[in-house]
Motif scaffolding. Structure first.
Motif, PDB file in Angstrom:
ATOM      1  N   PHE A 116     -10.016   9.077  12.226  1.00 48.65           N
ATOM      2  CA  PHE A 116     -10.089   7.908  11.334  1.00 48.65           C
ATOM      3  C   PHE A 116      -9.828   6.618  12.087  1.00 48.65           C
ATOM      4  N   ASP A 117     -10.468   5.555  11.592  1.00 51.09           N
ATOM      5  CA  ASP A 117     -10.353   4.240  12.202  1.00 51.09           C
ATOM      6  C   ASP A 117      -9.146   3.514  11.598  1.00 51.09           C
ATOM      7  N   VAL A 118      -8.216   3.131  12.460  1.00 49.18           N
ATOM      8  CA  VAL A 118      -6.969   2.526  11.981  1.00 49.18           C
ATOM      9  C   VAL A 118      -7.211   1.202  11.241  1.00 49.18           C
ATOM     10  N   ASN A 119      -8.331   0.557  11.551  1.00 50.42           N
ATOM     11  CA  ASN A 119      -8.617  -0.722  10.889  1.00 50.42           C
ATOM     12  C   ASN A 119      -9.212  -0.554   9.500  1.00 50.42           C
ATOM     13  N   LYS A 120      -9.510   0.704   9.151  1.00 45.80           N
ATOM     14  CA  LYS A 120     -10.168   0.951   7.861  1.00 45.80           C
ATOM     15  C   LYS A 120      -9.414   1.964   7.009  1.00 45.80           C
ATOM     16  N   THR A 121      -8.238   2.407   7.480  1.00 45.25           N
ATOM     17  CA  THR A 121      -7.554   3.523   6.828  1.00 45.25           C
ATOM     18  C   THR A 121      -6.075   3.241   6.625  1.00 45.25           C
ATOM     19  N   PHE A 122      -5.594   3.496   5.423  1.00 44.23           N
ATOM     20  CA  PHE A 122      -4.162   3.369   5.126  1.00 44.23           C
ATOM     21  C   PHE A 122      -3.641   4.740   4.691  1.00 44.23           C
ATOM     22  N   ILE A 123      -2.670   5.256   5.434  1.00 40.76           N
ATOM     23  CA  ILE A 123      -2.052   6.531   5.082  1.00 40.76           C
ATOM     24  C   ILE A 123      -0.657   6.239   4.555  1.00 40.76           C
ATOM     25  N   PHE A 124      -0.277   6.835   3.434  1.00 40.33           N
ATOM     26  CA  PHE A 124       1.081   6.557   2.934  1.00 40.33           C
ATOM     27  C   PHE A 124       1.781   7.805   2.417  1.00 40.33           C
ATOM     28  N   SER A 125       3.106   7.807   2.618  1.00 39.36           N
ATOM     29  CA  SER A 125       3.971   8.828   2.025  1.00 39.36           C
ATOM     30  C   SER A 125       4.448   8.271   0.692  1.00 39.36           C
ATOM     31  N   ASP A 126       4.392   9.067  -0.359  1.00 36.06           N
ATOM     32  CA  ASP A 126       4.863   8.589  -1.667  1.00 36.06           C
ATOM     33  C   ASP A 126       6.319   8.146  -1.583  1.00 36.06           C
ATOM     34  N   LEU A 127       7.126   8.925  -0.849  1.00 39.33           N
ATOM     35  CA  LEU A 127       8.553   8.613  -0.779  1.00 39.33           C
ATOM     36  C   LEU A 127       8.781   7.213  -0.205  1.00 39.33           C
ATOM     37  N   ASP A 128       7.909   6.779   0.708  1.00 30.06           N
ATOM     38  CA  ASP A 128       8.041   5.435   1.266  1.00 30.06           C
ATOM     39  C   ASP A 128       7.350   4.380   0.404  1.00 30.06           C
ATOM     40  N   TYR A 129       6.101   4.653   0.027  1.00 27.05           N
ATOM     41  CA  TYR A 129       5.275   3.590  -0.560  1.00 27.05           C
ATOM     42  C   TYR A 129       5.662   3.265  -1.999  1.00 27.05           C
ATOM     43  N   MET A 130       6.085   4.274  -2.768  1.00 24.87           N
ATOM     44  CA  MET A 130       6.475   4.035  -4.168  1.00 24.87           C
ATOM     45  C   MET A 130       7.533   2.943  -4.270  1.00 24.87           C
ATOM     46  N   GLY A 131       8.507   3.018  -3.364  1.00 27.81           N
ATOM     47  CA  GLY A 131       9.599   2.051  -3.413  1.00 27.81           C
ATOM     48  C   GLY A 131       9.219   0.714  -2.809  1.00 27.81           C
ATOM     49  N   ALA A 132       8.203   0.710  -1.944  1.00 22.66           N
ATOM     50  CA  ALA A 132       7.875  -0.502  -1.205  1.00 22.66           C
ATOM     51  C   ALA A 132       6.817  -1.349  -1.906  1.00 22.66           C
ATOM     52  N   SER A 133       6.117  -0.743  -2.867  1.00 20.94           N
ATOM     53  CA  SER A 133       4.997  -1.463  -3.465  1.00 20.94           C
ATOM     54  C   SER A 133       5.158  -1.635  -4.970  1.00 20.94           C
ATOM     55  N   PRO A 134       5.580  -2.818  -5.412  1.00 23.60           N
ATOM     56  CA  PRO A 134       5.733  -3.063  -6.851  1.00 23.60           C
ATOM     57  C   PRO A 134       4.435  -2.808  -7.615  1.00 23.60           C
ATOM     58  N   ASP A 135       3.295  -3.140  -7.020  1.00 28.57           N
ATOM     59  CA  ASP A 135       2.030  -2.977  -7.744  1.00 28.57           C
ATOM     60  C   ASP A 135       1.691  -1.507  -7.952  1.00 28.57           C
ATOM     61  N   PHE A 136       1.988  -0.703  -6.962  1.00 26.37           N
ATOM     62  CA  PHE A 136       1.763   0.740  -7.089  1.00 26.37           C
ATOM     63  C   PHE A 136       2.619   1.284  -8.224  1.00 26.37           C
ATOM     64  N   TYR A 137       3.893   0.937  -8.204  1.00 23.42           N
ATOM     65  CA  TYR A 137       4.800   1.478  -9.216  1.00 23.42           C
ATOM     66  C   TYR A 137       4.435   0.992 -10.617  1.00 23.42           C
ATOM     67  N   ARG A 138       3.966  -0.238 -10.721  1.00 24.00           N
ATOM     68  CA  ARG A 138       3.528  -0.724 -12.039  1.00 24.00           C
ATOM     69  C   ARG A 138       2.391   0.139 -12.587  1.00 24.00           C
ATOM     70  N   ASN A 139       1.471   0.522 -11.720  1.00 27.14           N
ATOM     71  CA  ASN A 139       0.388   1.393 -12.192  1.00 27.14           C
ATOM     72  C   ASN A 139       0.910   2.765 -12.608  1.00 27.14           C
ATOM     73  N   VAL A 140       1.858   3.291 -11.843  1.00 23.83           N
ATOM     74  CA  VAL A 140       2.443   4.589 -12.201  1.00 23.83           C
ATOM     75  C   VAL A 140       3.013   4.520 -13.619  1.00 23.83           C
ATOM     76  N   VAL A 141       3.760   3.466 -13.892  1.00 20.17           N
ATOM     77  CA  VAL A 141       4.399   3.332 -15.204  1.00 20.17           C
ATOM     78  C   VAL A 141       3.358   3.159 -16.312  1.00 20.17           C
TER      79      VAL A 141
END
Ligand code: TRP
Length: 473
Positions: free
Chosen positions: A230-255
């Motif tokens: 995968f091309d690092v400039n086109k790909t974002f890999i995330f762990s839920d344990l890290d990203y859930m807490g770091a991204s308010p927008d992600f968590y808003r969608n979860v809720v």
């Protein structure tokens, strides 16, 4: 198990049957979590299947956990249909046929669409690329809304890819790479962003593992995923344990998703019971959230209307049926899907491979010698017992695991077809077929290992840092 559960359906009311089925479902789950003897689990499963058939006969509907007979109109059951015995959900896959699951029936039951020749041709036309062998050979066999994605793409409306992996151990096998190999092809072919979710939270909730281990596996698995190119400039890999807490927008969608799906619905879709922990019940919203582009404001600049396409194995479909159901209710587009068949275990196509059984699969860490021994010793053969018989009657490529693996990994269509014909006629012996497979797998795994060695902790960190990608939205 009590005998009376096996009684005929004759004089039972739909409610009686429903209750027996629910109980039997619990029994099967308990036996599985307690790692009971395989024979006991199989017997309990058989009874469950029989009850489901009875239920359908009596009520005219598919059994749906959590949804008693009178309340249910539309059924979205994943269990066996009345005329078959395949069982497919995110945690279990079982079938009694050596050829594996009947995928045409699954399409009907899940209400998805077949990837037919017309769609394969259209993908080639729109992308200007020869279709990937997984498409040419029906390994990605089912879809939802792919035509819509292509319609929009033709009008210069882009889309993004979302796939994932549940990191349940450090060891990944070749089967785990199927969605990633295909996703890489899609990304290269359409030149679009990709997000990869590592559900370390899911594995913590479902398995007997510590949070630390799940997170560590996520990072280790990310290395194997990155090694797919995968091309690092086109790909974002995330762990839920890290990203859930770091991204308010992600968590808003979860809720938002959690507010719009009821317990009854997830019970119906996933078969959760009263004794499942509440983390499991809430989890499907977390797997759904990456299907919506505003979960990644750093990539999509807050836009919520970018179409998502999810390549995944068919067992993940229940999550995305739920996602597609909830999407319009919270003002988002439904994600489109491309579904793959399962990668068979070396022992035969009856089950998915298990990362806990070293001999059930080829691991990404296997040496050339281990690959050779495993294929020779464990790959289920469709050949005849003696060379004489084999020459006379030919072998059966449809149940032969070495041949199945070649359909996944041998690029050359003509060579594959010649192997199929020669094996079926008896001109090619099992040992020779296995040799072709060994010679295909060894260089493939060796080069994967070499690419993985190049992946440093720094590289992983780059892929896993929330950041803009090389696209303008
Ligand atoms: N639940 C999946 C697993 O256990 C992981 C996953 C998360 C996934 N999101 C996904 C798989 C999207 C495919 C597509 O492996």
């Amino acid at each position: 198990m009590t005998d009376c559960l096996g009684d005929g359906a004759g004089d039972m009311t739909p409610m009686d049957l429903y209750e027996k089925l629910t109980l039997q479902g619990e029994t099967v789950r308990t036996l599985k979590t307690e790692k009971a003897a395989k024979a006991d689990i199989d017997a309990a499963l058989q009874l469950l299947l029989k009850l489901k058939v009875d239920y359908k006969q009596v009520t005219g509907q598919d059994y749906k956990a959590g949804c008693p007979p009178s309340e249910c109109s539309v059924s979205q059951d994943n269990g066996p249909a009345a005329d078959g015995e395949d069982m497919v959900d995110p945690w279990n896959v079982s079938t009694t046929s050596a050829k594996g699951v009947d995928y045409d029936k699954l399409i009907v039951r899940f209400g998805s669409s077949k990837i037919d020749q017309e769609l394969v041709d259209r993908i080639e036309r729109v992308s200007g690329q020869k279709a990937h062998r997984f498409l040419r050979r029906g390994i990605f066999f089912s879809h939802r809304d792919m035509h819509q994605v292509l319609d929009a793409y033709e009008k210069n409306k882009s889309f993004y890819l979302y796939t994932g992996r549940g990191p349940s151990s450090e060891a990944m096998h070749v089967g785990h790479l199927i969605p990633f190999i295909f996703t890489k092809w899609l990304q290269d072919t359409f030149d679009i962003p990709l997000v990869i979710q590592l559900t370390d939270d899911e594995k913590y909730l479902w398995k007997d593992l510590s949070l630390e281990d799940c997170h560590r596996y996520a990072v280790e698995n990310a290395k194997d995923i990155i090694a797919c190119g995968f091309d690092v400039n086109k790909t974002f890999i995330f762990s839920d344990l890290d990203y859930m807490g770091a991204s308010p927008d992600f968590y808003r969608n979860v809720v938002k998703i959690q507010k719009h799906v009821t317990f009854n619905q997830v019970k119906g879709i996933f078969g959760f019971g009263d004794s499942d922990c509440i983390g499991k019940i809430a989890f499907p919203a977390i797997q759904a959230a990456p299907s919506f582009s505003n979960s990644f404001p750093q990539i999509f600049k807050g836009r919520k209307d970018i179409q998502c396409l999810i390549p995944c194995a068919i067992d993940q479909d229940p999550y995305f049926r739920m996602t597609r159901d909830v999407a319009p209710r919270i003002g988002y587009p439904k994600p489109a899907l491309l579904h793959s068949t399962f990668f068979p275990a070396l022992q035969g196509a009856q089950t998915k491979m298990s990362a806990s059984d070293a001999n059930s699969s080829i691991f990404l860490t296997d040496t050339p010698k281990q690959i050779k021994n495993k294929v020779n010793k464990h790959a289920f053969s469709g050949g005849k017992d003696t060379v004489e018989e084999h020459r006379k009657y030919g072998g059966n490529p449809d149940v032969d695991v070495s041949f199945m693996y070649l359909t996944f990994f041998l690029e050359d269509d003509e060579q594959l077809e010649k192997i199929r014909q020669d094996y079926a006629s008896g001109a090619l012996l099992t040992g020779e077929l296995k040799k072709s497979l060994i010679e295909t797998l060894q260089p493939m795994i060796t080069s994967h290992q070499e690419r993985r060695k190049q992946v440093t902790d720094e590289t992983v960190k780059q892929f896993m840092t929330p950041r803009p990608l090389d696209f303008n939205f």
